[in-house]
Design an enzyme around this catalytic site. Structure first.
Site, PDB file in Angstrom:
ATOM      1  N   THR A 141      -4.335 -14.785  -4.281  1.00 23.57           N
ATOM      2  CA  THR A 141      -4.448 -13.348  -4.517  1.00 23.57           C
ATOM      3  C   THR A 141      -5.522 -12.759  -3.612  1.00 23.57           C
ATOM      4  OG1 THR A 141      -6.015 -13.762  -6.332  1.00 23.57           O
ATOM      5  CG2 THR A 141      -3.694 -13.466  -6.932  1.00 23.57           C
ATOM      6  N   ALA A 142      -5.895 -13.505  -2.561  1.00 26.63           N
ATOM      7  CA  ALA A 142      -6.995 -13.094  -1.681  1.00 26.63           C
ATOM      8  C   ALA A 142      -6.465 -12.319  -0.484  1.00 26.63           C
ATOM      9  CB  ALA A 142      -7.800 -14.320  -1.252  1.00 26.63           C
ATOM     10  N   ARG A 143      -6.227 -13.010   0.614  1.00 24.65           N
ATOM     11  CA  ARG A 143      -5.692 -12.396   1.826  1.00 24.65           C
ATOM     12  C   ARG A 143      -4.607 -13.299   2.398  1.00 24.65           C
ATOM     13  NH1 ARG A 143      -7.404  -8.373   0.162  1.00 24.65           N
ATOM     14  NH2 ARG A 143      -8.810  -6.857   1.133  1.00 24.65           N
ATOM     15  N   HIS A 187       1.161  -7.687  -2.988  1.00 22.16           N
ATOM     16  CA  HIS A 187      -0.253  -7.334  -2.830  1.00 22.16           C
ATOM     17  C   HIS A 187      -0.678  -6.282  -3.856  1.00 22.16           C
ATOM     18  CE1 HIS A 187      -3.685  -7.310   0.345  1.00 22.16           C
ATOM     19  NE2 HIS A 187      -4.173  -7.104  -0.864  1.00 22.16           N
ATOM     20  N   GLY A 245     -17.049 -15.462  -6.212  1.00 26.23           N
ATOM     21  CA  GLY A 245     -17.655 -14.136  -6.257  1.00 26.23           C
ATOM     22  C   GLY A 245     -17.048 -13.322  -7.373  1.00 26.23           C
ATOM     23  N   GLU A 255       2.328  -9.835   5.966  1.00 19.38           N
ATOM     24  CA  GLU A 255       2.693  -8.739   5.079  1.00 19.38           C
ATOM     25  C   GLU A 255       2.628  -7.367   5.743  1.00 19.38           C
ATOM     26  OE1 GLU A 255      -0.777  -7.382   2.233  1.00 19.38           O
ATOM     27  OE2 GLU A 255      -0.740  -9.566   2.338  1.00 19.38           O
TER      28      GLU A 255
END
Length: 313
Positions: free
Chosen positions: A226-228, A287, A148, A257
């Site tokens: 680098t997503a979740r 993050h 995406g 986190e």
């Protein structure tokens, strides 16, 4: 229409909405109880991640027509329930995709070239060249899961490196372009040297990257997330870092986190976290992949424009 700002945002968002005729109340300093007491007065909410908007909270917002999430993910909103009540939910992945793409490349370059270690060593009078010989992105096969906004931005930034970029997206088809080649997940398992994750946090992606998943790769891989945080089970990642199945990891997010580590001593941290912070095969950031000065403005502008397009006069 009356809009309640539940979280702090760049001033540009409020400015754009007010210019379009919306009446804005900026209240990020209020706690949840104070906000719930006035939810019924507003047609729209602007949020980031202060708290979740589930059925209980949404039922208090009897006038609510839209929620603007100043960010990419919508996991802190019960989207299905909101939409069942006719509430539109907006997010703004277009606002921080460039930042995430650059951050992912930066982390990979830093890991491949030992830059964090080199910096500390030279500052301490150490000049170790052979021990810090790096490796190149050129010639590697980099796999992307989730093509995406974020995955596409990462692929764009890899174009000049002379690597092969392949991508798998369960919910998209015919998306091959000049930056990547569309593949099936089995192709990524077969070919990848590096895997980068760009998927949202959903029930389907929770701990998607686990021991079984990692051992499907033919070659040892480097992992970028680098997503979740909850897409990767850290205990299983650590296990595979120890065995060498994962050669290194770039983690901007972690599964735990949200737990505050600010007042804890290192000896009290979870064992897996202790491994991550001690390992030279792991690069960590807090993050901030999508957290640039530019994205701060773009996120607000994208969110505002989507609301104006749908609800502006």
């Amino acid at each position: 229409m009356k809009v309640l700002f539940i979280d702090s945002t760049h001033a540009r968002l409020k400015e754009m909405l007010e210019e379009a005729g919306f009446e804005c109340t900026y209240a990020p300093e209020k706690n949840k109880e104070e906000l719930l007491a006035i939810f019924h007065e507003f047609d729209g909410f602007i949020i980031r991640s202060k708290f979740k908007l589930n059925k209980e909270e949404l039922d208090q917002a009897t006038r609510l027509k839209f929620i603007g999430r100043v960010g990419a993910g919508l996991e802190n909103i019960d989207v299905d329930y909101a939409e069942s009540k006719g509430i539109r939910c907006f997010n703004a992945p277009e606002g921080n995709r460039d930042a995430v793409g650059e951050h992912a490349v930066g982390m990979l370059l830093s890991l491949f070239n030992n830059l964090c270690r080199c910096n500390l060593e030279v500052r301490n009078g150490m000049w170790r060249r052979e021990e810090n010989r790096g490796i190149e992105i050129k010639g590697k096969t980099i796999g992307i899961i989730g093509y995406g906004n974020m995955g596409g931005a990462f692929a764009q930034r890899l174009k000049g490196f002379g690597c092969k970029v392949i991508a798998y997206d369960k919910y998209k088809f015919d998306y091959s372009d000049k930056f990547c080649e569309e593949k099936q997940i089995e192709d990524l398992f077969e070919q990848c040297d590096v895997l980068s994750l760009h998927v949202p946090q959903t029930e389907e992606t929770m701990f998607m990257v686990n021991d079984d998943f990692l051992n499907k790769f033919k070659k040892p891989i480097y992992l970028i997330n680098t997503a979740r945080g909850k897409v990767v089970r850290i205990a299983d990642l650590v296990k595979n870092l120890e065995t060498g199945k994962v050669k290194g990891a770039c983690l901007d997010v972690l599964e735990y986190e949200k737990t505050s580590f600010e007042d804890l001593h290192a000896s009290e941290l979870p064992a897996e976290f202790q491994y991550l912070i001690e390992s030279e095969k792991v690069l960590l950031s807090p993050h901030v992949g999508g957290w640039t000065h530019e994205s701060n403005i773009k996120l607000s502008e994208v969110t505002a424009q989507k609301i104006i397009d749908e609800f502006g006069e």
